[in-house]
Design a protein around this motif. Structure first.
Motif: not given
Length: 456
Positions: A240, A243-244, A249, A271, A275, A314, A316
Motif C-alpha cells: 500500500v 491512505i486517503t 491523503r 497505518a 487511518l 476511504v 487505499l
C-alpha cells in the motif's frame, strides 16, 4: 465535504461483469457459490466433493494457508453441529479406506522403511492446529462452460486426525481449503497438472454470497497491483502506497496480506492510527467510549430514529498507482442499550492483513501466473458463470448454511456460547448482536480470524 450516504439496511453496488476472455474456468462440482457463515468463524465456506464414492465437506476457504485438509478417521475433531432447537447435524468424516481412489503417500524413514507421510500445521491462534497424514484422492470439479463437464482432479490433502483449538470451537469444523501460493495448495496442483491456469478468483458479495473460480485471470477492466514474493514462504502480500480519507491523503507505505481467512482488517502502527484518526476526524456521529467486549476502538452512536449514516470515503492507493476504494469499512454492533457502528479494523502487534470486510463488493483475482492481485467491483451475481440459485448442500449429512448460521445474530462472547450451528453448544443465548450494514459479524472471534495464516 463529500460523503457516501450509506443506508444501514442495504446498499446498491455498481456491478461489473467479468468476461471469460477465452479462459477455461473450473469450480467445485457442487457449484461456484460460497457463503459467509457467521457462527462458524464468519469465514466464507463452500461445498467440496472428494473421493469415490464422493463425499461432501463444508470447508472454509483460506488464502492465508496452503494445505487442504478434512477431518479424517479423527480422534479429535468436530463431528456434528447443534442448533438452538436441539437438532444434531452430522458432519461427514473422510476415511481413506472408504474411498476407492484414495492412495497413501509414503515417506522414507531413517531406517529406510516406508510409512505414511505425516503432516502438522500450526496456526497463529493459540493452540490451533491440524495434524494427520497426507493422502491422495480426487477432487470433483466442473467446467463453467455450457454444458459443463466433470473433471476429477488428483490432489494431495491432509487426512486430519487431530484438530485443536479454534477448529473445535467454531471455525472450519469440517475442513480448511488452503488457497495459498505453496506447491501443496489446490490452485498450485491444478496448474501443475495443466487443468487450470495458475490463477483463481474469489468474489465477496455484500449479502454474504460469494463465488470461487479456478483459472480466472479477471477482465481487462480490473485494477491490479503486484505481489511481493517471499521465496521461503510466499503469500498474497501487496504494498500500500497511501491512505486517503476524504481529502486527507498520506503517502504512508506498508505491506499487507490479502487473506480470506481473516474477517476483519488488521493494521499495525503507524497505518492503524493514521487511518483511524482520519476516519474519526470526518465521522459525523458522536464517538462512544471503548467497550472491552468488542475489539474495535473507534465506534459511533446510532440513534433510535436513524436510518442512514454518512461515512467518510476511504481509499487505499496500491503500488503502481491503482486506487482501492474500501466499500464496507464499518461494523454495526447492537447491544442491549444502544446501537453503534465501528470502523472495522483492529490494531495488530505485527503483520498487516487486509481481511474480508475490506474485500466486500469486489471480485478479487489472485493471479499467481503474472504475480498480481486484481480487483473489480461486483455484486457476485453478474459474474459470468454464476448461478443465482440459493446455496444448497448436496446431501443431508452436510449442514446447510440456513441451519448452520442464523444470518442476523451472533455473540461476541467466546465461541462456546450457543448460536445456530455452533459445535456441541449448550450455553445461554448471546446477549449482544453484531452485524455489518449488510451482514452479521462475529466480533470476539477476531482473534481466530487473523490466525488462519499457517506457521510451517
Amino acid at each position: 465535504m463529500a460523503h457516501r450516504d450509506t443506508t444501514i439496511r442495504g446498499r446498491r453496488l455498481a456491478a461489473t461483469q467479468t468476461t471469460e476472455n477465452q479462459q477455461n474456468l473450473f469450480t467445485f462440482a457442487d457449484g461456484n457459490e460460497t457463503v459467509r457463515i457467521s457462527s462458524l468463524g464468519f469465514l466464507h465456506y463452500a461445498n467440496v466433493s472428494l473421493g469415490t464414492p464422493s463425499l461432501s465437506f463444508l470447508v472454509a476457504l483460506d488464502t492465508g494457508s496452503d494445505l487442504f485438509w478434512v477431518p479424517c478417521d479423527c480422534t479429535s475433531c468436530t463431528k456434528y453441529l447443534s442448533t438452538n432447537s436441539g437438532a444434531r447435524l452430522n458432519l461427514n468424516i473422510y476415511s481413506p479406506k472408504a474411498s476407492s481412489t484414495s492412495k497413501s503417500i509414503p515417506c522414507n524413514t531413517s531406517s529406510g522403511a516406508h510409512s505414511a507421510c505425516p503432516y502438522q500445521v500450526e496456526y497463529l491462534s493459540n493452540n490451533t492446529s491440524s495434524s494427520g497424514v497426507l493422502v491422495k484422492d480426487v477432487l470433483h470439479l466442473i467446467t463453467e462452460q455450457n454444458p459443463s463437464e466433470v473433471v476429477d482432479a488428483p490432489i494431495t490433502l491432509g487426512c486430519g486426525m487431530v484438530q485443536t483449538g479454534s477448529f473445535l470451537d467454531g471455525a472450519a469444523p469440517n475442513g480448511l481449503f488452503g488457497l495459498g501460493m505453496a506447491n501443496s495448495s489446490v490452485p498450485s496442483i491444478l496448474s501443475s497438472l495443466r487443468i487450470a491456469a495458475n490463477s483463481f478468483s474469489m468474489c465477496f458479495g455484500d449479502d454474504g454470497i460469494g463465488r470461487i473460480r479456478f483459472g480466472d485471470k479477471g477482465s481487462p477492466k480490473q485494477d491490479k497491483t503486484p505481489f511481493n514474493i517471499n521465496q521461503l514462504h510466499p503469500t498474497y502480500n501487496i504494498s500500500v502506497a497511501g491512505i486517503t480519507v476524504e481529502t486527507n491523503r498520506s503517502n504512508i507505505e506498508f505491506n499487507a496480506i490479502f487473506d480470506s481467512g481473516t474477517s476483519f482488517t488488521y493494521l499495525n502502527d503507524p497505518a492503524y492510527t493514521l487511518l483511524s484518526e482520519s476516519f474519526d476526524l470526518h465521522a459525523q456521529d458522536r464517538r462512544l467510549p471503548s467497550d472491552p467486549a468488542i475489539p474495535f476502538e473507534y465506534c459511533y452512536n446510532i440513534s433510535a430514529a436513524q436510518t442512514s449514516i454518512m461515512l467518510p470515503n476511504v481509499n487505499l492507493t496500491m503500488k503502481g498507482g491503482s486506487l482501492y476504494p474500501v466499500l464496507d469499512p464499518i461494523v454495526v454492533v447492537s447491544g442491549e442499550n444502544d446501537v453503534r457502528y465501528c470502523l472495522g479494523i483492529v490494531r495488530s502487534p505485527d503483520i498487516n492483513i487486509i481481511g474480508q470486510n475490506f474485500m466486500t463488493g469486489y471480485n478479487i483475482i489472485f493471479d499467481r501466473e503474472n504475480l498480481v492481485l486484481g480487483w473489480e467491483k461486483s455484486n457476485c451475481y453478474n459474474v459470468q458463470g454464476s448461478s443465482t440459485v440459493p446455496f444448497k448442500p448436496p446431501n443431508n449429512t452436510v449442514v446447510p448454511p440456513a441451519t448452520a448460521a442464523e444470518p442476523r445474530a451472533i455473540t461476541p462472547e467466546a465461541t462456546r456460547n450457543t448460536r445456530n450451528g455452533s459445535p456441541n453448544s449448550e450455553a445461554p443465548q448471546p446477549s449482544i448482536v453484531l452485524s455489518s450494514r449488510f451482514s452479521v459479524v462475529a466480533c470476539t472471534l477476531f482473534i481466530l480470524f487473523v490466525h488462519l495464516i499457517a506457521i510451517f
